[in-house]
Design a protein around this motif. Structure first.
Motif, PDB file in Angstrom:
ATOM      1  N   ASN A   2       0.831  -1.188   0.000  1.00  0.00           N
ATOM      2  CA  ASN A   2       0.000   0.000   0.000  1.00  0.00           C
ATOM      3  C   ASN A   2       0.868   1.241   0.000  1.00  0.00           C
ATOM      4  O   ASN A   2       1.867   1.318   0.694  1.00  0.00           O
ATOM      5  N   ARG A   3       0.477   2.223  -0.752  1.00  0.00           N
ATOM      6  CA  ARG A   3       1.229   3.459  -0.834  1.00  0.00           C
ATOM      7  C   ARG A   3       0.280   4.623  -0.697  1.00  0.00           C
ATOM      8  O   ARG A   3      -0.891   4.523  -1.018  1.00  0.00           O
ATOM      9  N   GLN A   4       0.795   5.727  -0.207  1.00  0.00           N
ATOM     10  CA  GLN A   4      -0.035   6.908  -0.080  1.00  0.00           C
ATOM     11  C   GLN A   4      -0.402   7.432  -1.460  1.00  0.00           C
ATOM     12  O   GLN A   4       0.405   7.413  -2.373  1.00  0.00           O
ATOM     13  N   PRO A   5      -1.648   7.922  -1.637  1.00  0.00           N
ATOM     14  CA  PRO A   5      -2.041   8.428  -2.953  1.00  0.00           C
ATOM     15  C   PRO A   5      -1.267   9.674  -3.313  1.00  0.00           C
ATOM     16  O   PRO A   5      -0.819  10.422  -2.448  1.00  0.00           O
ATOM     17  N   PRO A   6      -1.060   9.902  -4.633  1.00  0.00           N
ATOM     18  CA  PRO A   6      -0.366  11.105  -5.080  1.00  0.00           C
ATOM     19  C   PRO A   6      -1.212  12.337  -4.848  1.00  0.00           C
ATOM     20  O   PRO A   6      -2.380  12.240  -4.468  1.00  0.00           O
ATOM     21  N   PRO A   7      -0.664  13.524  -5.061  1.00  0.00           N
ATOM     22  CA  PRO A   7      -1.422  14.754  -4.840  1.00  0.00           C
ATOM     23  C   PRO A   7      -2.693  14.785  -5.656  1.00  0.00           C
ATOM     24  O   PRO A   7      -2.789  14.216  -6.739  1.00  0.00           O
ATOM     25  N   ALA A   8      -3.692  15.494  -5.142  1.00  0.00           N
ATOM     26  CA  ALA A   8      -4.999  15.519  -5.790  1.00  0.00           C
ATOM     27  C   ALA A   8      -4.941  16.068  -7.193  1.00  0.00           C
ATOM     28  O   ALA A   8      -5.742  15.707  -8.038  1.00  0.00           O
ATOM     29  N   SER A   9      -3.993  16.945  -7.481  1.00  0.00           N
ATOM     30  CA  SER A   9      -3.922  17.559  -8.809  1.00  0.00           C
ATOM     31  C   SER A   9      -3.597  16.559  -9.890  1.00  0.00           C
ATOM     32  O   SER A   9      -3.797  16.823 -11.057  1.00  0.00           O
ATOM     33  N   ARG A  10      -3.079  15.369  -9.537  1.00  0.00           N
ATOM     34  CA  ARG A  10      -2.728  14.371 -10.533  1.00  0.00           C
ATOM     35  C   ARG A  10      -3.698  13.206 -10.506  1.00  0.00           C
ATOM     36  O   ARG A  10      -3.409  12.136 -10.992  1.00  0.00           O
ATOM     37  N   ARG A  11      -4.854  13.387  -9.923  1.00  0.00           N
ATOM     38  CA  ARG A  11      -5.827  12.319  -9.816  1.00  0.00           C
ATOM     39  C   ARG A  11      -7.139  12.700 -10.485  1.00  0.00           C
ATOM     40  O   ARG A  11      -7.479  13.867 -10.639  1.00  0.00           O
ATOM     41  N   ARG A  12      -7.919  11.690 -10.801  1.00  0.00           N
ATOM     42  CA  ARG A  12      -9.287  11.913 -11.234  1.00  0.00           C
ATOM     43  C   ARG A  12     -10.141  12.098  -9.999  1.00  0.00           C
ATOM     44  O   ARG A  12     -10.080  11.303  -9.068  1.00  0.00           O
ATOM     45  N   VAL A  13     -10.921  13.169  -9.920  1.00  0.00           N
ATOM     46  CA  VAL A  13     -11.783  13.423  -8.773  1.00  0.00           C
ATOM     47  C   VAL A  13     -13.173  12.908  -9.091  1.00  0.00           C
ATOM     48  O   VAL A  13     -13.820  13.358 -10.020  1.00  0.00           O
ATOM     49  N   LEU A  14     -13.648  11.948  -8.314  1.00  0.00           N
ATOM     50  CA  LEU A  14     -14.960  11.365  -8.519  1.00  0.00           C
ATOM     51  C   LEU A  14     -15.786  11.542  -7.264  1.00  0.00           C
ATOM     52  O   LEU A  14     -15.247  11.612  -6.151  1.00  0.00           O
ATOM     53  N   PRO A  15     -17.113  11.601  -7.377  1.00  0.00           N
ATOM     54  CA  PRO A  15     -17.944  11.702  -6.187  1.00  0.00           C
ATOM     55  C   PRO A  15     -17.812  10.445  -5.342  1.00  0.00           C
ATOM     56  O   PRO A  15     -17.523   9.368  -5.829  1.00  0.00           O
ATOM     57  N   ALA A  16     -18.020  10.576  -4.048  1.00  0.00           N
ATOM     58  CA  ALA A  16     -17.875   9.447  -3.132  1.00  0.00           C
ATOM     59  C   ALA A  16     -18.787   8.307  -3.543  1.00  0.00           C
ATOM     60  O   ALA A  16     -19.955   8.491  -3.855  1.00  0.00           O
ATOM     61  N   GLY A  17     -18.224   7.116  -3.544  1.00  0.00           N
ATOM     62  CA  GLY A  17     -19.004   5.929  -3.873  1.00  0.00           C
ATOM     63  C   GLY A  17     -19.028   5.595  -5.340  1.00  0.00           C
ATOM     64  O   GLY A  17     -19.423   4.496  -5.700  1.00  0.00           O
ATOM     65  N   ALA A  18     -18.622   6.505  -6.221  1.00  0.00           N
ATOM     66  CA  ALA A  18     -18.694   6.225  -7.654  1.00  0.00           C
ATOM     67  C   ALA A  18     -17.740   5.128  -8.048  1.00  0.00           C
ATOM     68  O   ALA A  18     -18.014   4.355  -8.963  1.00  0.00           O
ATOM     69  N   GLY A  19     -16.605   5.034  -7.341  1.00  0.00           N
ATOM     70  CA  GLY A  19     -15.618   4.030  -7.703  1.00  0.00           C
ATOM     71  C   GLY A  19     -16.122   2.621  -7.534  1.00  0.00           C
ATOM     72  O   GLY A  19     -15.773   1.720  -8.290  1.00  0.00           O
ATOM     73  N   THR A  20     -16.960   2.376  -6.518  1.00  0.00           N
ATOM     74  CA  THR A  20     -17.430   1.019  -6.275  1.00  0.00           C
ATOM     75  C   THR A  20     -18.389   0.553  -7.352  1.00  0.00           C
ATOM     76  O   THR A  20     -18.596  -0.643  -7.527  1.00  0.00           O
ATOM     77  N   SER A  62     -14.267  -3.971  -0.011  1.00  0.00           N
ATOM     78  CA  SER A  62     -15.386  -3.313   0.661  1.00  0.00           C
ATOM     79  C   SER A  62     -14.988  -1.901   1.039  1.00  0.00           C
ATOM     80  O   SER A  62     -13.809  -1.547   1.064  1.00  0.00           O
ATOM     81  N   GLY A  63     -15.989  -1.087   1.347  1.00  0.00           N
ATOM     82  CA  GLY A  63     -15.720   0.277   1.764  1.00  0.00           C
ATOM     83  C   GLY A  63     -15.595   1.234   0.594  1.00  0.00           C
ATOM     84  O   GLY A  63     -15.671   0.860  -0.574  1.00  0.00           O
ATOM     85  N   THR A  64     -15.376   2.490   0.915  1.00  0.00           N
ATOM     86  CA  THR A  64     -15.266   3.554  -0.076  1.00  0.00           C
ATOM     87  C   THR A  64     -13.814   3.705  -0.515  1.00  0.00           C
ATOM     88  O   THR A  64     -12.928   3.747   0.337  1.00  0.00           O
ATOM     89  N   PRO A  65     -13.545   3.770  -1.800  1.00  0.00           N
ATOM     90  CA  PRO A  65     -12.156   3.930  -2.257  1.00  0.00           C
ATOM     91  C   PRO A  65     -11.579   5.275  -1.847  1.00  0.00           C
ATOM     92  O   PRO A  65     -12.307   6.236  -1.609  1.00  0.00           O
ATOM     93  N   GLY A  66     -10.270   5.332  -1.761  1.00  0.00           N
ATOM     94  CA  GLY A  66      -9.598   6.574  -1.426  1.00  0.00           C
ATOM     95  C   GLY A  66      -9.763   7.620  -2.504  1.00  0.00           C
ATOM     96  O   GLY A  66     -10.246   7.358  -3.617  1.00  0.00           O
ATOM     97  N   HIS A  67      -9.325   8.821  -2.184  1.00  0.00           N
ATOM     98  CA  HIS A  67      -9.476   9.961  -3.096  1.00  0.00           C
ATOM     99  C   HIS A  67      -8.802   9.674  -4.443  1.00  0.00           C
ATOM    100  O   HIS A  67      -7.640   9.305  -4.507  1.00  0.00           O
ATOM    101  N   GLY A  68      -9.565   9.822  -5.530  1.00  0.00           N
ATOM    102  CA  GLY A  68      -9.014   9.660  -6.861  1.00  0.00           C
ATOM    103  C   GLY A  68      -8.873   8.226  -7.329  1.00  0.00           C
ATOM    104  O   GLY A  68      -8.325   7.984  -8.395  1.00  0.00           O
TER     105      GLY A  68
END
Length: 465
Positions: A2-20, A62-68
């Motif tokens: 597991n690694r910490q996610p990169p900065p938000a500026s380099r990620r796709r921003v999705l509404p909570a729960g959309a990833g699942t 299970s659970g909500t995916p992390g940011h991006g």
């Protein structure tokens, strides 16, 4: 892993729960607008940003995916439903390799081989158009590599990682195959045995449905195979037997497409996991270099024996200084006479006691200048508006001449042009353009860049404000 996610500026921003709810290794298709995707306009800019593909074998955590992070299933992936396919597909064919005279008397051709495992970015958020900064691993020792593994995967993001297209294209230019990764992580890093069982699941006829999926992904994206490692403990002999049968099915499915399958033997025949050995890494940082005199060194004959230098001739190429930017020098054959170039090098000579730490670029032998054809049919396919900027996606048809990459420039009022980026693919994602004055549209120029860095006349499309 597991690694910490990169900065938000380099990620796709999705509404909570959309990833699942997201299936597939790439985002699901739509009409390209934020409204059609059901997303707020403010977050729509990130949706147009493509990333390298990743996912889980079948079931998702299970659970909500992390940011991006968007959780996806390999079992559900199809090329037709992947709207980022054009951005992630490699275009450079795998170059043919050759074996020169051995560099030393102890080198034995066809024996020792090197498979390099390199993590180029986080599993989620790896851009398929390179990096906006120089903080990016750019391999150079291609001649020593038998294959390159696009290493990654984590229990929080995805276990299956397809290599991004710029890495594959760069490796293919040097004849190096690139493999994606299937990483079933240890329990200590969030691994779950159900993901191993998902991968090796069988249908009623005893077939492995997921054995065909990695082949479909590799052929769709244009890379050369897969590196698999099963490191989740807690298995048994029956699971190990299923894994061995799955690997056989995968190799058979990939053989017809010339795919490589490399297996890291962490899981043994009892289903348990163990490792041996260690890897020590040493890093060296070169200081800044002083000016150097450069000479191009062709050799018209092979080295006389292993360990002996090739019979180079030296052609002056001028003096280079630090901070001078990229410089291209063309040299005629001079007094070399007719023949075949068997080796090609560069000799750099420092001035006085200065340090030499240069990184030469491309070397090429060609018969004359080449003017590539311009790309045809450039058009803007998707746009959104976010914070006064307009992110967009562009597409075009491939030029007919040999292509190194395509370069994109916006043309502003008054004739000023800026470099936006380059890509080998027929699709490009713009992070966002801003209106300069009150012009109704922004002209966008697309140039073909040949392998020898000659540039075509531009093709043009317009981004309406």
């Amino acid at each position: 892993m597991n690694r910490q996610p990169p900065p938000a500026s380099r990620r796709r921003v999705l509404p909570a729960g959309a990833g699942t709810a997201a299936a597939l290794l790439g985002p699901s298709p739509g009409d390209g607008t934020a409204a059609a995707a059901g997303l707020p306009r403010a977050g729509a800019a990130e949706v147009l940003q493509p990333y390298a593909s990743y996912g889980f074998p079948d079931s998702l955590p299970s659970g909500t995916p992390g940011h991006g992070i968007t959780r996806r299933s390999l079992a559900a992936w199809t090329p037709g439903s992947d709207r980022d396919l054009a951005f992630n597909t490699a275009t450079v064919p795998l170059a043919e390799r050759f074996t020169p005279v051995p560099a030393n008397t102890t080198a034995r051709a066809g024996q020792a081989r090197i498979s390099a495992l390199a993590a180029f970015d986080h599993t989620a958020g790896s851009p398929p158009q390179g990096s906006a900064t120089a903080d990016h691993y750019a391999p150079t020792p291609w001649a020593y590599l038998d294959e390159l593994v696009f290493w990654g995967g984590s229990s929080g993001e995805g276990l299956i990682l397809a290599p991004n297209a710029p890495v594959v294209d760069a490796a293919h230019r040097h004849g190096v195959p690139v493999l994606g990764t299937v990483f079933l992580p240890p329990v200590a890093y969030g691994g779950q045995l159900r993901w191993t069982r998902d991968l090796v699941q069988q249908d009623a006829a005893g077939r492995f449905p997921l054995a065909a999926k990695p082949v479909q992904v590799a052929t769709g994206y244009g890379f050369d195979g897969w590196f698999l490692t099963a490191e989740t403990g807690g298995g048994d002999a029956a699971l190990a037997a299923d894994m061995q049968a799955f690997l056989r099915a995968l190799r058979i499915a990939g053989a017809g497409h010339g795919l490589r399958i490399t297996w890291l033997r962490a899981m043994n025949t009892t289903g348990q996991v163990g490792w041996q050995g260690a890897l020590d890494l040493t890093h060296r940082l070169d200081p800044a270099s002083g000016p150097v005199t450069a000479e191009v060194a062709p050799a018209l004959r092979e080295a006389p024996a292993p360990g002996e230098p090739a019979p180079y001739c030296y052609l002056p190429a001028g003096t280079l200084t630090a901070g001078g930017g990229r410089r291209t020098t063309s040299l005629g054959p001079g007094s070399l006479g007719p023949g075949t170039v068997h080796a090609l090098g560069v000799r750099l000579t420092g001035h006085e006691d200065t340090v030499v730490a240069w990184r030469p670029g491309a070397l090429a032998v060609h018969e004359g200048a080449v003017s590539p054809a311009a790309p045809s049919g450039p058009k803007v396919t998707d746009t959104v508006t976010a914070d006064g900027a307009v992110p967009a996606r562009l597409s075009r048809r491939r030029a007919t001449a040999p292509v190194r990459h395509y370069a994109l420039h916006p043309r502003f009022p008054g004739g000023k042009r800026d470099f936006l980026g380059g890509t080998c693919r027929t699709a490009f994602s713009l992070p966002g353009l801003r209106r300069a004055q009150n012009e109704p549209a922004a002209p966008l120029e697309v140039h073909t860049v040949h392998e020898l860095f000659t540039v075509s006349m531009p093709s043009e499309t317009r981004l309406l404000w």
